[in-house]
Motif scaffolding. Structure first.
Motif, PDB file in Angstrom:
ATOM      1  N   SER A 170      32.022  79.971  66.774  1.00 36.58           N
ATOM      2  CA  SER A 170      30.658  79.475  66.944  1.00 36.58           C
ATOM      3  C   SER A 170      30.632  77.955  67.040  1.00 36.58           C
ATOM      4  O   SER A 170      31.619  77.272  66.743  1.00 36.58           O
ATOM      5  N   GLY A 171      29.481  77.434  67.396  1.00 34.90           N
ATOM      6  CA  GLY A 171      29.296  75.989  67.465  1.00 34.90           C
ATOM      7  C   GLY A 171      28.502  75.436  66.305  1.00 34.90           C
ATOM      8  O   GLY A 171      28.088  74.275  66.341  1.00 34.90           O
ATOM      9  N   VAL A 172      28.296  76.227  65.257  1.00 34.32           N
ATOM     10  CA  VAL A 172      27.528  75.779  64.093  1.00 34.32           C
ATOM     11  C   VAL A 172      28.225  74.586  63.449  1.00 34.32           C
ATOM     12  O   VAL A 172      29.425  74.646  63.153  1.00 34.32           O
TER      13      VAL A 172
ATOM     14  N   ALA B  41      25.196  77.899  58.299  1.00 34.20           N
ATOM     15  CA  ALA B  41      26.415  78.696  58.428  1.00 34.20           C
ATOM     16  C   ALA B  41      26.320  80.049  57.750  1.00 34.20           C
ATOM     17  O   ALA B  41      25.622  80.234  56.740  1.00 34.20           O
ATOM     18  N   TYR B  42      27.067  80.990  58.291  1.00 33.87           N
ATOM     19  CA  TYR B  42      27.220  82.350  57.766  1.00 33.87           C
ATOM     20  C   TYR B  42      28.601  82.421  57.131  1.00 33.87           C
ATOM     21  O   TYR B  42      29.616  82.178  57.778  1.00 33.87           O
TER      22      TYR B  42
ATOM     23  N   ILE C 279      30.364  85.024  62.589  1.00 35.19           N
ATOM     24  CA  ILE C 279      30.137  84.264  61.375  1.00 35.19           C
ATOM     25  C   ILE C 279      30.937  82.964  61.487  1.00 35.19           C
ATOM     26  O   ILE C 279      31.712  82.780  62.432  1.00 35.19           O
ATOM     27  N   ASP C 280      30.762  82.077  60.508  1.00 29.97           N
ATOM     28  CA  ASP C 280      31.292  80.728  60.661  1.00 29.97           C
ATOM     29  C   ASP C 280      32.390  80.354  59.673  1.00 29.97           C
ATOM     30  O   ASP C 280      33.228  79.501  59.970  1.00 29.97           O
ATOM     31  N   VAL C 281      32.382  80.978  58.475  1.00 23.34           N
ATOM     32  CA  VAL C 281      33.329  80.628  57.423  1.00 23.34           C
ATOM     33  C   VAL C 281      33.756  81.903  56.698  1.00 23.34           C
ATOM     34  O   VAL C 281      32.919  82.736  56.357  1.00 23.34           O
ATOM     35  N   ALA C 282      35.056  82.041  56.443  1.00 22.06           N
ATOM     36  CA  ALA C 282      35.570  83.126  55.602  1.00 22.06           C
ATOM     37  C   ALA C 282      36.580  82.539  54.640  1.00 22.06           C
ATOM     38  O   ALA C 282      37.478  81.793  55.058  1.00 22.06           O
TER      39      ALA C 282
ATOM     40  N   GLY D 190      48.927  81.688  49.654  1.00 19.61           N
ATOM     41  CA  GLY D 190      48.329  82.452  48.564  1.00 19.61           C
ATOM     42  C   GLY D 190      46.823  82.513  48.581  1.00 19.61           C
ATOM     43  O   GLY D 190      46.216  83.277  47.815  1.00 19.61           O
ATOM     44  N   ASN D 191      46.185  81.733  49.446  1.00 23.06           N
ATOM     45  CA  ASN D 191      44.731  81.777  49.628  1.00 23.06           C
ATOM     46  C   ASN D 191      44.443  81.273  51.032  1.00 23.06           C
ATOM     47  O   ASN D 191      45.334  80.762  51.708  1.00 23.06           O
ATOM     48  N   VAL D 192      43.188  81.412  51.473  1.00 23.47           N
ATOM     49  CA  VAL D 192      42.938  81.113  52.884  1.00 23.47           C
ATOM     50  C   VAL D 192      41.481  80.737  53.135  1.00 23.47           C
ATOM     51  O   VAL D 192      40.564  81.207  52.443  1.00 23.47           O
ATOM     52  N   LEU D 193      41.306  79.868  54.112  1.00 24.63           N
ATOM     53  CA  LEU D 193      39.987  79.509  54.629  1.00 24.63           C
ATOM     54  C   LEU D 193      40.059  79.520  56.143  1.00 24.63           C
ATOM     55  O   LEU D 193      40.902  78.836  56.727  1.00 24.63           O
ATOM     56  N   SER D 194      39.205  80.317  56.785  1.00 23.89           N
ATOM     57  CA  SER D 194      39.094  80.264  58.245  1.00 23.89           C
ATOM     58  C   SER D 194      37.666  79.886  58.598  1.00 23.89           C
ATOM     59  O   SER D 194      36.715  80.368  57.987  1.00 23.89           O
ATOM     60  N   THR D 195      37.541  78.984  59.567  1.00 22.00           N
ATOM     61  CA  THR D 195      36.226  78.497  59.964  1.00 22.00           C
ATOM     62  C   THR D 195      36.193  78.253  61.472  1.00 22.00           C
ATOM     63  O   THR D 195      37.210  78.339  62.156  1.00 22.00           O
ATOM     64  N   ASN D 196      35.011  77.878  61.937  1.00 23.13           N
ATOM     65  CA  ASN D 196      34.875  77.520  63.344  1.00 23.13           C
ATOM     66  C   ASN D 196      35.416  76.127  63.644  1.00 23.13           C
ATOM     67  O   ASN D 196      35.317  75.653  64.772  1.00 23.13           O
ATOM     68  N   GLY D 197      35.988  75.487  62.658  1.00 25.67           N
ATOM     69  CA  GLY D 197      36.552  74.145  62.831  1.00 25.67           C
ATOM     70  C   GLY D 197      35.583  73.049  62.447  1.00 25.67           C
ATOM     71  O   GLY D 197      35.933  72.135  61.703  1.00 25.67           O
ATOM     72  N   HIS D 198      34.350  73.135  62.901  1.00 24.95           N
ATOM     73  CA  HIS D 198      33.341  72.126  62.599  1.00 24.95           C
ATOM     74  C   HIS D 198      33.068  72.038  61.095  1.00 24.95           C
ATOM     75  O   HIS D 198      32.740  70.964  60.592  1.00 24.95           O
TER      76      HIS D 198
END
Length: 262
Positions: free
Chosen positions: A147-149, A155-156, A201-204, A240-248
């Motif tokens: 997404s471009g958010v 954000a979702y 969605i934007d962040v996991a 051991g942990n993770v964050l994925s996002t749209n980059g922004h």
């Protein structure tokens, strides 16, 4: 690139093998369920899928390493296939259709091919370095993008299980991120990272993962235009942990988790 095309083709074929087994065993009355030493469940389908994938790789990629959730193995230098035969086993054994087989080819520590196949949802996602990210469903195949958010307030956000934030990180950290975002859910496991990659969605964020839980998403999210890291910001799948996002939103999400960490 020609080598990666061949590797992606092999990964997709491995997913076909897995789908044939998992769909036959999903909601089977004679499904065998056992508990591993860490108290997580494993079914006869988990083991059968990993064994089938290993059998194909032994013939088609005999020089490659294999690391899987059920049979073990390590990822060293060179080429290694990282496999989670059924991500979302708890859903699988309860008859919930949100589960998938995860397959990644890791070269010198970096995932370069990733395939996520969720046959009960009728969905598959895949990517290889430099070739973009794609998905298929009942409507066909399409290229995907994040997404471009650009503001957390819009954000979702998703996680897997709120309880793990207390055990392995900080519940307050995650709740602070929840409060900063527009909406939140717990889509969980593989699905949330696929949803980030396709812009739904934007962040996991997850405070505790194993390498086989997330290896395909490093290349999938990256090729879709997003960012994938551990909770320190290091671009790795084995932290051991993770964050994925749209980059922004990556830096702002990391900042909130870091400042509230216990």
């Amino acid at each position: 690139m020609s080598d990666l095309r061949a590797d992606l083709s092999l990964a997709l074929r491995l997913a076909d093998e897995a789908d044939a087994i998992t769909t036959a065993r999903f909601r089977a009355r004679d499904l065998v369920v056992e508990r591993k030493p860490d108290r997580t469940p494993v079914t006869d389908a988990d083991v059968a899928v990993e064994d089938a994938i290993r059998a194909v790789l032994a013939v088609d990629a005999p020089g490659d390493q294999v690391a899987g959730e059920e049979r073990g193995g390590a990822v060293g230098a060179g080429r290694a296939w990282v496999v989670d035969p059924i991500d979302g086993t708890k859903n699988f054994l309860r008859g919930v259709p949100v589960w998938a087989t995860l397959i990644a080819l890791v070269v010198d520590g970096t995932p370069v091919v990733g395939v996520v196949s969720a046959p009960a949802l009728g969905r598959r996602w895949w990517a290889s370095t430099g070739s973009g990210a794609f998905t298929s469903d009942a409507s066909g195949t399409r290229r995907i993008a994040v997404s471009g958010v650009s503001d957390l307030a819009d954000a979702y956000l998703s996680t897997t299980h709120l309880g793990t934030w207390t055990q392995y990180h900080s519940r307050e950290a995650y709740l602070a991120l929840v409060d900063a975002c527009w909406e939140n859910r717990a889509f969980g496991d593989f699905w949330q990272h696929c949803l980030v990659a396709e812009g739904a969605i934007d962040v996991a964020a997850e405070p505790i993962v194993n390498p086989w839980d997330v290896a395909p998403f490093q290349v999938l999210v990256r090729e879709a235009g997003g960012r994938f890291s551990d909770l320190t910001g290091a671009e790795r799948f084995d932290g051991g942990n993770v964050l994925s996002t749209n980059g922004h939103l990556h830096r702002s999400a990391l900042a909130i988790l870091a400042t509230r960490e216990s």
